[in-house]
Write a protein that holds these residues in place. Structure first.
Motif, PDB file in Angstrom:
ATOM      1  N   THR A   1       0.819  -1.251  -0.092  1.00 53.08           N
ATOM      2  CA  THR A   1       0.128   0.065   0.006  1.00 53.08           C
ATOM      3  C   THR A   1       0.843   1.272   0.138  1.00 53.08           C
ATOM      4  OG1 THR A   1      -1.889  -1.297   0.974  1.00 53.08           O
ATOM      5  CG2 THR A   1      -1.861   1.324   1.392  1.00 53.08           C
TER       6      THR A   1
ATOM      7  N   ARG B   1       3.779   1.430  -1.355  1.00 49.14           N
ATOM      8  CA  ARG B   1       4.381   1.585  -2.446  1.00 49.14           C
ATOM      9  C   ARG B   1       3.335   2.354  -3.720  1.00 49.14           C
ATOM     10  NH1 ARG B   1       4.758  -1.719  -6.954  1.00 49.14           N
ATOM     11  NH2 ARG B   1       4.277  -3.756  -5.448  1.00 49.14           N
ATOM     12  N   VAL B   2       2.111   1.758  -3.426  1.00 51.09           N
ATOM     13  CA  VAL B   2       0.923   2.123  -4.445  1.00 51.09           C
ATOM     14  C   VAL B   2       0.646   3.597  -4.140  1.00 51.09           C
ATOM     15  CG1 VAL B   2      -1.383   1.518  -4.986  1.00 51.09           C
ATOM     16  CG2 VAL B   2       0.014  -0.301  -4.863  1.00 51.09           C
TER      17      VAL B   2
ATOM     18  N   ILE C   1      -5.004   2.798  -5.423  1.00 47.23           N
ATOM     19  CA  ILE C   1      -5.250   1.289  -5.117  1.00 47.23           C
ATOM     20  C   ILE C   1      -6.092   0.648  -6.099  1.00 47.23           C
ATOM     21  CG2 ILE C   1      -6.345  -0.001  -3.232  1.00 47.23           C
ATOM     22  CD1 ILE C   1      -5.451   2.175  -1.186  1.00 47.23           C
TER      23      ILE C   1
ATOM     24  N   TYR D   1      -4.107   0.027  -9.359  1.00 51.70           N
ATOM     25  CA  TYR D   1      -3.241  -1.159  -9.028  1.00 51.70           C
ATOM     26  C   TYR D   1      -4.013  -2.541  -9.115  1.00 51.70           C
ATOM     27  CZ  TYR D   1      -0.010  -4.363  -7.099  1.00 51.70           C
ATOM     28  OH  TYR D   1       0.857  -5.568  -6.971  1.00 51.70           O
TER      29      TYR D   1
END
Length: 362
Positions: A176, A178-179, A193, A196
């Motif tokens: 999370t 990183r996203v 999110i 992704y």
């Protein structure tokens, strides 16, 4: 090509009995396997295009749900629960039109709303109900915000863990971070999110959820799952990012078919509560329909029946055994003398009686 999921059970390799249905989702990768019919897809896309051009669509839908346990013996006590439409942001004007006598209807705002029965003579139960559903459209990717947002304050549990499946594991925390790296606005975080997950997770039919481990964490590692698995992963990552999120589930009610489906809701201060259907978004990406992938962030459609607003919700009145699915309720549950019935012991159906197009009321 690692398209067939499997499990080791007592040292033997087993695959799901419906693994062909998972393969059928990828017809280009499995030459010679007949793909699903495209008729329903064209009908759905036409409906979504109308929804977007008109700013929303409304329907009045009548459904009949049935469950029976033909194997129950004389004198045994049978208890049955069938999901019915709940009062929620999208749904209103819920009416019970007909039902097996002596049924009990749960409160309109029950987290897993049902009609239920207790009988030592009846073995079949049914309920027919009607409800109105509104599906507003707002182009969130284009920067538009809802004209009449639902600003009901999130509950504390809508930002916290709900183990074992909504768990803030080290891997999910790292993923999370990183996203959403560099993002501060909650709407941007939720959209990152969704992007992704819809761009990386492939659809797979799953074993019963009772047989799965930590659903969201497993999905983040394997990048495969069904509608409920994807919804739980979105909810978990949103909560880690500080964005309130919660479960919605029930039925997808198309004119030509009715079946179980799960999706999510999320909340931001500028939009209020909105929906995200990661499964349908992933399907759109797979089919190269970017417009449809974007549609299902912030929007749904009017082909829904919402019965549940929380994963792992209890029934009212409470179930007296082990449910077939203790996490979700889309088709109904039955117990016989306090023992929960397995899927093979129940006959469960949902029939679309009528779907009326009515003027949209935002």
């Amino acid at each position: 090509r690692k398209r067939i999921d499997w499990r080791f059970i007592d040292g033997q390799l087993f695959v799901l009995d419906n693994f062909l249905d998972s393969l059928r989702v990828y017809p280009k990768e499995v030459p010679g396997l007949r793909p699903d019919s495209a008729d329903g897809i064209a009908l759905r896309n036409q409906m979504l295009e109308e929804m977007e051009s008109q700013g929303g669509l409304s329907r009045t839908i009548t459904l009949k749900a049935c469950v029976s346990v033909p194997g129950a013996l004389e004198g045994e006590t049978v208890r049955a629960w069938l999901p019915i439409a709940a009062a929620c942001r999208q749904q209103s004007q819920v009416e019970m039109l007909d039902m097996t006598p002596e049924g009990v209807v749960a409160p309109a705002n029950a987290s897993a709303r049902t009609a239920s029965w207790v009988s030592s003579t009846d073995r079949s139960f049914s309920v027919t109900y009607r409800y109105h559903i509104d599906a507003a459209y707002c182009d969130i990717y284009g920067g538009a915000l809802p004209s009449h947002p639902c600003m009901d304050a999130p509950l504390p549990e809508e930002t916290s863990e709900d183990r074992p499946h909504i768990a803030f594991t080290p891997y999910l925390r790292q993923l999370t971070e990183r996203v959403i790296d560099g993002l501060e606005d909650p709407l941007d975080c939720a959209r990152a999110i969704y992007d992704y997950l819809t761009q990386h997770i492939d659809y797979r039919y799953q074993p019963p959820y009772l047989l799965l481990g930590s659903i969201a964490d497993d999905c983040a590692h394997s990048l495969r799952g069904d509608c409920g698995v994807m919804a739980l992963t979105f909810i978990t990552m949103c909560r880690i990012a500080g964005v309130p999120a919660r479960w919605q589930s029930g039925l997808y009610v198309a004119p030509d078919s009715v079946g179980p489906h799960d999706w999510a809701e999320f909340y931001t201060p500028q939009t209020g509560w909105l929906n995200a259907d990661v499964s349908f978004g992933s399907s759109a990406r797979r089919m190269g329909e970017e417009w449809r992938r974007r549609h299902y962030f912030g929007n749904l459609d009017p082909w829904r029946m919402v019965a549940n607003d929380r994963f792992q919700a209890e029934f009212v009145p409470a179930f007296d055994g082990m449910r077939e699915d203790p996490y979700d309720n889309q088709m109904g549950e039955v117990s016989v003398n306090g023992r929960g019935c397995r899927r093979r012991e129940m006959l469960r159906t949902v029939e679309l009686i009528e779907m009326l197009e009515v003027p949209f009321s935002d």
